[in-house]
Design a protein around this motif. Structure first.
Motif, short mmCIF file in Angstrom:
data_model
loop_
_atom_site.label_atom_id
_atom_site.label_comp_id
_atom_site.label_asym_id
_atom_site.label_seq_id
_atom_site.Cartn_x
_atom_site.Cartn_y
_atom_site.Cartn_z
N SER A 194 -89.57 6.97 -28.04
CA SER A 194 -88.36 6.14 -28.05
C SER A 194 -87.99 5.72 -29.46
CB SER A 194 -88.57 4.90 -27.18
OG SER A 194 -88.87 5.26 -25.84
N ARG A 195 -88.99 5.36 -30.25
CA ARG A 195 -88.73 4.99 -31.64
C ARG A 195 -88.28 6.22 -32.44
NH1 ARG A 195 -90.38 0.01 -33.15
NH2 ARG A 195 -90.55 0.64 -35.34
N ALA A 196 -88.88 7.36 -32.16
CA ALA A 196 -88.50 8.59 -32.86
C ALA A 196 -87.05 8.96 -32.58
CB ALA A 196 -89.43 9.74 -32.47
N VAL A 447 -89.85 19.09 -32.38
CA VAL A 447 -88.41 18.89 -32.30
C VAL A 447 -87.76 20.24 -32.01
CG1 VAL A 447 -86.35 18.03 -33.46
CG2 VAL A 447 -88.58 17.02 -33.98
N VAL A 448 -87.04 20.32 -30.89
CA VAL A 448 -86.46 21.59 -30.47
C VAL A 448 -84.94 21.48 -30.43
CG1 VAL A 448 -88.50 22.26 -29.15
CG2 VAL A 448 -86.66 21.01 -28.02
N ASN A 449 -84.31 22.64 -30.48
CA ASN A 449 -82.86 22.74 -30.53
C ASN A 449 -82.40 23.82 -29.55
OD1 ASN A 449 -80.46 24.00 -32.94
ND2 ASN A 449 -80.18 22.35 -31.48
N PHE A 460 -85.23 27.45 -26.65
CA PHE A 460 -85.54 26.14 -27.22
C PHE A 460 -86.24 26.38 -28.56
CE2 PHE A 460 -86.21 25.68 -22.49
CZ PHE A 460 -84.92 25.24 -22.24
N LYS A 461 -85.46 26.40 -29.61
CA LYS A 461 -86.01 26.77 -30.92
C LYS A 461 -86.61 25.55 -31.63
CE LYS A 461 -84.96 29.01 -35.31
NZ LYS A 461 -83.93 29.70 -36.12
N PRO A 462 -87.88 25.65 -32.03
CA PRO A 462 -88.49 24.54 -32.80
C PRO A 462 -87.86 24.47 -34.19
CG PRO A 462 -90.17 25.98 -31.83
CD PRO A 462 -88.87 26.70 -31.71
N ILE A 463 -87.45 23.25 -34.58
CA ILE A 463 -86.86 23.06 -35.91
C ILE A 463 -87.57 21.96 -36.70
CG2 ILE A 463 -84.58 24.02 -35.40
CD1 ILE A 463 -84.90 20.30 -35.41
N GLY A 464 -88.75 21.55 -36.22
CA GLY A 464 -89.50 20.53 -36.94
C GLY A 464 -90.50 19.86 -36.03
N TYR A 465 -91.08 18.78 -36.50
CA TYR A 465 -92.05 18.04 -35.69
C TYR A 465 -92.04 16.57 -36.09
CZ TYR A 465 -95.23 18.10 -39.71
OH TYR A 465 -95.80 17.93 -40.96
N TYR A 466 -92.63 15.77 -35.21
CA TYR A 466 -92.81 14.33 -35.46
C TYR A 466 -94.24 13.98 -35.09
CZ TYR A 466 -92.36 9.26 -35.08
OH TYR A 466 -92.53 7.90 -35.24
N ASP A 467 -94.95 13.37 -36.04
CA ASP A 467 -96.35 13.00 -35.84
C ASP A 467 -96.48 11.51 -36.16
OD1 ASP A 467 -99.06 12.66 -35.71
OD2 ASP A 467 -99.56 14.49 -36.81
N PHE A 476 -91.73 12.74 -40.11
CA PHE A 476 -90.67 13.68 -39.73
C PHE A 476 -90.65 14.88 -40.67
CE2 PHE A 476 -87.84 11.07 -36.90
CZ PHE A 476 -87.65 12.07 -35.96
N VAL A 477 -90.64 16.07 -40.11
CA VAL A 477 -90.37 17.29 -40.88
C VAL A 477 -89.30 18.05 -40.10
CG1 VAL A 477 -91.27 19.48 -41.71
CG2 VAL A 477 -92.67 17.42 -41.90
#
Length: 833
Positions: A194-196, A447-449, A460-467, A476-477
């Motif tokens: 939720s915060r992300a 993170v998908v798009n 659903f293409k991955p475009i980054g991640y959140y850890d 965030f990347v």
């Protein structure tokens, strides 16, 4: 709710009575798949789901269809659980001589079915086909449910007597250890997701969003956290609406709100079921171009891929559970699972046939040769972790060693809870499994798009991640260059209530609206804002002023009367002209010094007066140019001394005229008391007084250059501060005193014979002198600036020219134009007349 209350009453009665009589509600509940073992793990998954007819009008209620639709995600969870248990049973290092069994129930997407399955797992087989609740169950932990709301019911129903471990229930409400002390999960809670959501909205510069959520524990808790974080991050929410899958009236209101809203970004905290309903209605009403921000509940749901879904959901961004491949699992779901775990396969010769009792499994058998979805499964790893977590806790409680475990030990639920809290092991996947204080694992999201590939298929293409475990600046990347935005556009959409205020302006909140809705007000003069969306304008320091764009403080213009500007040049010309003209008159008088008109008008004082007038004209030049310490002291003292010298000479000439007239009377010898020596001494004495005043002034508090910031905000007036006002007014007052005295004496001598008519000219010159300086006083005390200095110079030049023209021009006229009158006979003849 009635079923839940009834179940609770049964549970309370069971805890207070010995061997009470129970009556079953409905048909007995049997596990979908089961296998006996020394220790047993229960599970509840919605392998089938209760379909809801979504194509209804808003005047109709939704219709519940049969429990027939297979949930491929949950079925893969079932297979993963059995695969992990079979791995453990083959392991020599984990529970070496213990066989792990399982009982897996199908909740069918129904809370009622989930509760029935829970009671069956809590009370054992006896509860299923007998009338008595023994309360004895071989189940040591329950894996499930998959939905948060169903898991809340499961956790409340089991209480401290069974340990639920959910692979996909993310509701933050389940982190409350007081209400759910024995609940664990192998997925992070929604607190981080939720915060992300708020962080990613802020990252892309969207300050004006809409919000919609599922009206249950999952959606309400997640949306509450998002709204709080959005407020902290300065994000405004235009609307926040919610609905549940069985509430068509609320869904209609939600769609109307979205349609009327101005926000171009929608944060959708929904499950896949609610998202499917919303998607259908948005497609029907052709509401497109909205940038959807989703959660793990729907962002990678294959069920949302329809022929028209990309028009609405194309370009959606969201957080998904990370994909991790389980070695050997893809092959297992094709062959081994159906041979060893599926209950209705029988082999006759070289062919496989199915008994008549397999009717309830017909829809599952259709998946036997299908495993293309396995690499895309995101929750199977969580089930895998949950099974191994239970196995490791039992391994510890059964005091297992290399040669085996102690069988027959009574294991209490509280012991399992304590063991789960302490576990920390590494899977063959490379993941470290442990639980934090809330019973959850580390929050790591992909993170998908939503995009289309070359074949026009949705992916659903991955475009980054959140850890969430990393420091804030590293969590965030995002590879934004790979993002396809809403409607398949390449340009990032804008979603703001008000456009950004450029530098040079500030935000002013609009009354009654969120803080993101504001007007842009230009900064006032002397104030700047050098950032976009500044809340306030900053005042420039004392010697600085705002530039035209109001985005930078620049040095104020320094004002002083310079030699290069037109007014300064004009005054310099007049000053030099007056000095040159006076010098020419002095030369003319020197050449004609022996003529009667020069001798008759006291030539010595005339030459001294001309010399002082030259100094008066030249002293005005000290008032032009940038004030310095020396120029400030020089301009006022030179002005005071030269003018006193000038007025002293005029006063001397006036006294000479009066004395000469008195001496012309019979028996009067007064001229011997005011001869040339006395005249020089009087001029020297009067001038010396002014010199002494100036010396005291310069000694005690001399004038100095000063930057005047008081009168003008936009400029600095560089002026000469008087230092001592008393000193200045003493100098000026002394000049005025001599001028008034000279005027009075000249006025008394105005009616003398024509050959002594110089007194008339002195009277006029003193009249002009006094008028000029009386006029100068109010101008001098007005706000400072170069015009005030120019007025002072004008007063000097006007009074100097007045003396020059009134006293000397008539004589020059006679010398140059009427030489016949410049004779002793002519002057004496006047007297005889």
């Amino acid at each position: 709710m009635s079923v839940f209350l009834y179940t609770v009453l049964i549970f309370i009665f069971y805890t207070k009575a010995e061997n009470p009589l129970c009556q079953m509600m409905g048909n007995p509940k049997f596990p979908l798949l089961s296998k006996d073992g020394d220790v047993n793990i229960g599970a509840i998954f919605s392998v089938h789901s209760t379909e809801i007819l979504t194509s209804f009008t808003y005047t109709q209620k939704p219709q519940l269809l049969s429990c027939s639709s297979v949930s491929l995600r949950d079925f893969r969870m079932v297979q993963t659980m059995i695969y992990a248990i079979e791995e453990i049973n083959r392991s020599l290092g984990l529970l070496p001589n213990i066989t792990v069994g399982y009982q897996i129930y199908d909740a069918c997407g129904s809370r009622l079915s989930a509760m029935s399955a829970t009671m069956a797992l809590m009370n054992g087989p006896e509860f299923t086909w007998r009338d008595r609740c023994t309360g004895q169950s071989p189940i040591h932990a329950i894996i499930g449910e998959t939905e948060s709301s169903a898991t809340v019911i499961l956790s409340r129903t089991t209480g401290p007597f069974k340990i639920p471990i959910s692979p996909s229930a993310t509701c933050e409400c389940l982190s409350n250890r007081k209400e759910y002390p024995s609940f664990f999960r192998t997925i992070a809670s929604d607190y981080h997701q939720s915060r992300a959501l708020a962080y990613i909205v802020k990252h892309f510069g969207w300050s004006w969003v809409g919000a919609v959520n599922t009206d249950n524990d999952y959606g309400n808790n997640g949306m509450t956290t998002f709204l709080n974080t959005a407020q902290e991050e300065g994000i405004c929410v235009e609307y926040s609406v919610k609905f549940y899958r069985t509430e068509p009236e609320k869904l209609q209101k939600v769609v109307e709100t979205i349609k009327k809203g101005t926000a171009k970004v929608i944060v959708a905290f929904l499950t896949s079921s609610e998202m499917y309903n919303l998607l259908e209605q948005l497609s029907i009403q052709n509401i497109t171009g909205l940038q959807m921000i989703g959660v793990e509940g729907w962002i990678t749901a294959k069920s949302l891929i329809t022929p028209n879904s990309f028009h609405v959901l194309g370009g959606s961004l969201g957080f998904a559970v990370r994909k991790t491949a389980i070695e050997g699992f893809a092959d297992y779901v094709i062959k081994s699972f159906w041979e060893t775990a599926f209950p209705c396969t029988m082999t006759i010769g070289n062919s496989s046939q199915y008994s008549l009792s397999c009717g309830i499994y017909q829809d599952l058998l259709l998946l036997k040769n299908y495993n293309e979805d396995v690499p895309e499964q995101r929750y199977s790893t969580n089930v895998y972790k949950a099974v191994y977590a239970v196995a490791h806790s039992l391994h510890s409680l059964l005091k297992c060693k290399e040669d085996g475990c102690k069988k027959g030990l009574a294991i209490q639920p509280q012991q399992v809870v304590g063991a789960l809290k302490k576990i920390n092991f590494t899977l063959k996947l490379g993941d470290i499994v442990s639980f934090d204080s809330t019973g959850a694992t580390v929050a790591q999201y992909e993170v998908v798009n939503w995009q289309k590939d070359a074949n026009e298929s949705i992916k659903f293409k991955p475009i980054g991640y959140y850890d969430a475990s990393l420091p804030p600046h590293q969590r965030f990347v995002l590879h934004t260059e790979n993002i396809i935005w809403a409607g398949g556009q390449l340009d990032r959409p804008r979603s703001v209530c008000s456009e950004s205020c450029p530098p040079g302006s500030r935000k002013a909140a609009q009354k009654g609206r969120p803080v993101c809705c504001y007007d842009c007000i230009p900064c006032a003069e002397g104030e700047i804002s050098n950032q976009t969306d500044s809340n306030n304008c900053k005042q420039c320091p004392g010697e600085y002023w705002s530039n035209a764009e109001k985005n930078k403080c620049v040095l104020k213009d320094v004002e002083f009367l310079s030699f290069t500007e037109i007014m300064g040049i004009v005054l310099v010309i007049f000053s030099l002209f007056g000095a040159v003209l006076t010098a020419l008159m002095a030369i003319l008088f020197y050449r004609k010094k022996d003529t009667p008109i020069i001798k008759a008008n006291n030539s010595e004082l005339s030459f001294l007066l001309l010399f002082s007038l030259i100094l008066c004209f030249l002293c005005s030049l000290t008032f032009i140019g940038r004030p310095t310490e020396w120029s400030c002291m020089l301009r006022h003292t030179a002005f005071g001394i030269t003018f006193v010298l000038c007025i002293s000479c005029v006063l001397g000439k006036t006294i000479v005229v009066l004395m000469a007239f008195k001496a012309a009377l019979p028996g009067n010898n007064i001229m011997k008391w005011f001869g040339p020596v006395q005249q020089r001494l009087s001029v020297f004495a009067l001038t010396l007084i002014q010199v002494l005043i100036c010396v005291l002034w310069l000694t005690m508090s001399p004038p100095f250059p000063h930057k005047n910031l008081k009168y003008y905000q936009e400029k600095i007036v560089l002026e000469c501060n008087l230092g001592s006002n008393i000193g200045f007014w003493a100098v000026l007052g002394y000049i005025g005193l001599l001028a008034v005295l000279c005027f009075i004496l000249a006025f008394l001598a105005r009616k003398l014979p024509d050959n002594f008519n110089e007194a008339k000219f002195i009277t006029f010159s003193m009249l002009i002198f006094c008028a000029v300086w009386i006029t100068f006083i109010p101008a001098y005390v007005s706000p400072p600036g170069k015009f005030t200095v120019a007025v002072e110079i004008f007063a000097i030049l006007a009074s100097s020219f007045g003396l020059l023209f009134c006293i000397f021009v008539p004589k020059c006229y006679i010398i140059l134009c009427k030489p016949e009158k410049n004779t002793k006979q002519h002057l004496m003849g006047k007297v005889l007349m």
